[in-house]
Design an enzyme around this catalytic site. Structure first.
Site, PDB file in Angstrom:
ATOM      1  N   ASN A 145     -23.825   7.363  14.777  1.00  0.00           N
ATOM      2  CA  ASN A 145     -24.006   6.387  13.695  1.00  0.00           C
ATOM      3  C   ASN A 145     -25.230   5.511  13.923  1.00  0.00           C
ATOM      4  O   ASN A 145     -25.985   5.238  12.993  1.00  0.00           O
ATOM      5  CB  ASN A 145     -22.756   5.511  13.548  1.00  0.00           C
ATOM      6  CG  ASN A 145     -21.737   6.144  12.615  1.00  0.00           C
ATOM      7  OD1 ASN A 145     -21.957   7.235  12.098  1.00  0.00           O
ATOM      8  ND2 ASN A 145     -20.631   5.480  12.398  1.00  0.00           N
ATOM      9  N   CYS A 178     -19.540   1.156   8.171  1.00  0.00           N
ATOM     10  CA  CYS A 178     -19.794   1.745   9.497  1.00  0.00           C
ATOM     11  C   CYS A 178     -21.108   1.327  10.148  1.00  0.00           C
ATOM     12  O   CYS A 178     -21.095   0.751  11.228  1.00  0.00           O
ATOM     13  CB  CYS A 178     -19.739   3.266   9.404  1.00  0.00           C
ATOM     14  SG  CYS A 178     -18.091   3.854   9.078  1.00  0.00           S
ATOM     15  N   LYS A 189       0.835  -1.197   0.000  1.00  0.00           N
ATOM     16  CA  LYS A 189       0.000   0.000   0.000  1.00  0.00           C
ATOM     17  C   LYS A 189       0.876   1.255   0.000  1.00  0.00           C
ATOM     18  O   LYS A 189       0.629   2.211  -0.723  1.00  0.00           O
ATOM     19  CB  LYS A 189      -0.866  -0.018   1.256  1.00  0.00           C
ATOM     20  CG  LYS A 189      -2.292   0.385   1.023  1.00  0.00           C
ATOM     21  CD  LYS A 189      -2.986   0.319   2.349  1.00  0.00           C
ATOM     22  CE  LYS A 189      -4.465   0.310   2.237  1.00  0.00           C
ATOM     23  NZ  LYS A 189      -5.089   0.243   3.547  1.00  0.00           N
TER      24      LYS A 189
HETATM   25  C1  UDX Z   1     -21.576   6.702   7.634  1.00  0.00           C
HETATM   26  C2  UDX Z   1     -21.847   8.015   8.382  1.00  0.00           C
HETATM   27  O1  UDX Z   1     -22.716   8.839   7.612  1.00  0.00           O
HETATM   28  C3  UDX Z   1     -20.566   8.721   8.699  1.00  0.00           C
HETATM   29  O2  UDX Z   1     -20.818   9.902   9.451  1.00  0.00           O
HETATM   30  C4  UDX Z   1     -19.677   7.786   9.501  1.00  0.00           C
HETATM   31  O3  UDX Z   1     -18.442   8.378   9.789  1.00  0.00           O
HETATM   32  C5  UDX Z   1     -19.458   6.490   8.732  1.00  0.00           C
HETATM   33  O4  UDX Z   1     -20.700   5.901   8.396  1.00  0.00           O
HETATM   34  P1  UDX Z   1     -21.013   5.974   5.139  1.00  0.00           P
HETATM   35  O5  UDX Z   1     -21.151   4.576   5.623  1.00  0.00           O
HETATM   36  O6  UDX Z   1     -19.822   6.304   4.317  1.00  0.00           O
HETATM   37  O7  UDX Z   1     -21.010   6.998   6.368  1.00  0.00           O
HETATM   38  O8  UDX Z   1     -22.270   6.304   4.215  1.00  0.00           O
HETATM   39  P2  UDX Z   1     -23.729   6.978   4.418  1.00  0.00           P
HETATM   40  O9  UDX Z   1     -23.879   8.019   3.394  1.00  0.00           O
HETATM   41  O10 UDX Z   1     -23.977   7.366   5.809  1.00  0.00           O
HETATM   42  O11 UDX Z   1     -24.700   5.768   4.003  1.00  0.00           O
HETATM   43  C6  UDX Z   1     -24.731   4.540   4.713  1.00  0.00           C
HETATM   44  C7  UDX Z   1     -25.800   3.612   4.157  1.00  0.00           C
HETATM   45  O12 UDX Z   1     -27.109   4.092   4.458  1.00  0.00           O
HETATM   46  C8  UDX Z   1     -25.769   3.433   2.639  1.00  0.00           C
HETATM   47  O13 UDX Z   1     -25.985   2.081   2.318  1.00  0.00           O
HETATM   48  C9  UDX Z   1     -26.914   4.296   2.151  1.00  0.00           C
HETATM   49  O14 UDX Z   1     -27.460   3.862   0.934  1.00  0.00           O
HETATM   50  C10 UDX Z   1     -27.906   4.131   3.284  1.00  0.00           C
HETATM   51  N1  UDX Z   1     -28.845   5.246   3.405  1.00  0.00           N
HETATM   52  C11 UDX Z   1     -28.402   6.484   3.740  1.00  0.00           C
HETATM   53  C12 UDX Z   1     -30.202   5.014   3.205  1.00  0.00           C
HETATM   54  O15 UDX Z   1     -30.634   3.903   2.899  1.00  0.00           O
HETATM   55  N2  UDX Z   1     -31.060   6.069   3.373  1.00  0.00           N
HETATM   56  C13 UDX Z   1     -30.651   7.314   3.719  1.00  0.00           C
HETATM   57  O16 UDX Z   1     -31.510   8.194   3.863  1.00  0.00           O
HETATM   58  C14 UDX Z   1     -29.280   7.537   3.900  1.00  0.00           C
END
Ligand code: UDX
Length: 441
Positions: free
Chosen positions: A213, A265, A37
């Site tokens: 989260n 996450c 990496k």
């Molecule tokens: C998340 C948190 O938002 C972030 O603050 C934390 O640090 C890490 O986890 P991430 O996992 O990158 O970030 O993506 P995010 O945009 O939060 O979406 C997570 C999941 O939820 C995705 O599968 C997305 O499709 C889903 N989602 C999100 C929904 O189904 N509906 C929504 O309204 C929002």
């Protein structure tokens, strides 16, 4: 004042935060035990897909503020502030696997050649700060002191650089004013911009990350259940969610129904928090329910598609979108993993398309056919399912789609196609919580 900073771990959090902090004007070394990496990074290659990351890395490497090394010991010795940004994957019992964090703490303890700040960015269970502190103490044979900080990161994949440079808040969990002041200096440009800097103790900071989260995951599971109920009573969840969101106490964000949340996450953190809560004798029934709801939402999508297509055996099914969300190549815990599991298990011929995540999915499902465009995926298909809301699917031409498919059958798990337009074009279709779905066929 410019600081010498070391990040240990060059995954999403470490690389984005390391590059971001070098952009604030500090001298940052990103260290990792993974030689390959580090070699790639030294050659200007970015191991993950993240919009804007290459630009910010290149800019700071060229300015002499950012560099990469596999000499973790040396990087620790050279630093005033050390960020731990290694992975904390979910272990079999639901808890976070802290082996990488522990290993890094040992290495830090052995290399404590002066006063340093040790700051954890990885998402870690409440109480990890104490553990890291005692591991470092156990390894440290010198008189040198350190202060411990919990500084959780809230960035989202796909918009990580932006989230890092323009955060809603910065959480600095530490018991000493000295450490808080140093961290404030690390984040100086944000401090000047009046980004809220929340000073808490270590355990509160650790809790804030999990509570945030898990709440967002809960919100998604809630709207998914409301969507499912909307289907039963012929209400439109989009209008419901939009109108709920106008209420400032609710907010429209993270209120989009879909196939269930995925990623690195939410699934991991909800499990970890529920496990901690259970252990502490203070169970989080709401979060436990959100986890169950999310798992069944993923399977519900499979059932919808099976109903629409009349069974998968021998059918050609197009899967559009594999990443757990757009703008990322990450497929971890993606709802499309569940979809592919059932499709392949039940004997479908799967043609999958994703603009960037196909390579990662190929490692999990080598027997699926990966094609380079949505048009090829849907050609001669008996059914099509949209799993990720990539922009290119939002605008797909329904007439073209219909003419390419063998049977015009569509499951839109992201609700990005207009039910009215689908109906008018003569599709058999279903979605999540909107009228004119399969019920009204
Ligand atoms: C998340 C948190 O938002 C972030 O603050 C934390 O640090 C890490 O986890 P991430 O996992 O990158 O970030 O993506 P995010 O945009 O939060 O979406 C997570 C999941 O939820 C995705 O599968 C997305 O499709 C889903 N989602 C999100 C929904 O189904 N509906 C929504 O309204 C929002």
């Amino acid at each position: 004042m410019m600081k010498q900073i070391t990040f240990i771990g060059t995954g999403y959090v470490g690389l984005v935060s390391g590059a971001g902090i070098s952009d604030f004007g500090h001298k940052v070394v990103c260290a990792d035990i993974d030689d390959k990496k580090i070699d790639a990074l030294q050659n200007g290659e970015i191991p993950i897909y993240e919009p804007g990351l290459k630009e910010i890395v290149d800019r700071n490497v060229n300015a002499g503020r950012l560099s990469f090394t596999s000499d973790v010991d040396g990087a620790i010795q050279a630093a005033e502030v050390i960020f731990i940004a290694v992975g904390t994957p979910q272990s079999d019992n639901g808890e976070a696997d802290l082996s990488a964090v522990k290993a890094v703490a040992k290495t830090i303890g052995r290399n404590l050649n002066g006063y340093k700040i040790v700051c954890t960015k990885s998402t870690v269970p409440i109480g990890t700060g104490e553990m890291v502190r005692s591991i470092i103490d156990g390894e440290n044979t010198t008189e040198n002191q350190f202060d411990y900080v919990s500084n959780p990161e809230f960035l989202r994949e796909g918009s990580a650089v932006k989230d890092f440079l323009w955060p809603d808040r910065v959480v600095i969990g530490t018991e000493t004013e000295k450490a808080f002041d140093i961290l404030k200096d690390v984040y100086r440009p944000l401090y000047i911009n009046e980004t809220p800097m929340i000073h808490t103790n270590v355990k509160t900071a650790e809790m804030i990350k999990y509570a945030s989260n898990a709440f967002l995951a809960l919100k998604i599971s809630y709207i998914n259940e409301i969507a499912n109920l909307c289907e039963a009573v012929d209400a439109d969840v989009h209008i419901v969610a939009k109108t709920m969101g106008i209420d400032g106490r609710i907010s429209p964000k993270f209120l989009h129904p879909g196939p269930g949340y995925g990623g690195s996450c939410f699934p991991k953190d909800t499990h970890a928090l529920a496990t901690i809560a259970e252990k502490e004798g203070s169970p989080l029934k709401t979060i436990e329910a959100a986890i169950v709801t999310n798992d069944s939402q993923k399977v519900r999508m499979v059932n919808k598609l099976r109903t629409l297509t009349g069974g998968f055996k021998g059918k050609t099914i197009a899967v559009l979108g594999l990443a757990f969300k757009p703008q990322t190549d990450d497929v971890r815990e993606s709802a499309s993993v569940t979809m592919l599991e059932f499709l392949t298990e039940e004997g479908a011929n799967v043609n999958a398309y994703d603009p960037i995540a196909a390579e990662n999915m190929k490692q999990k499902f080598p027997n699926v056919t990966y094609v380079p465009s949505w048009e090829e995926a849907v050609s001669n298909a008996d059914g099509m399912v949209i799993m990720t809301e990539w922009n290119e699917f939002r605008g797909l031409n329904l007439d073209t789609l219909k003419s390419l498919m063998k049977t015009p059958t569509v499951l839109d798990t992201r609700n990005i196609l207009s039910p009215t337009a689908l109906k008018k074009a003569g599709f058999m279709f279903d979605n999540v919580g909107r009228p004119n779905g399969s019920k009204t066929l």
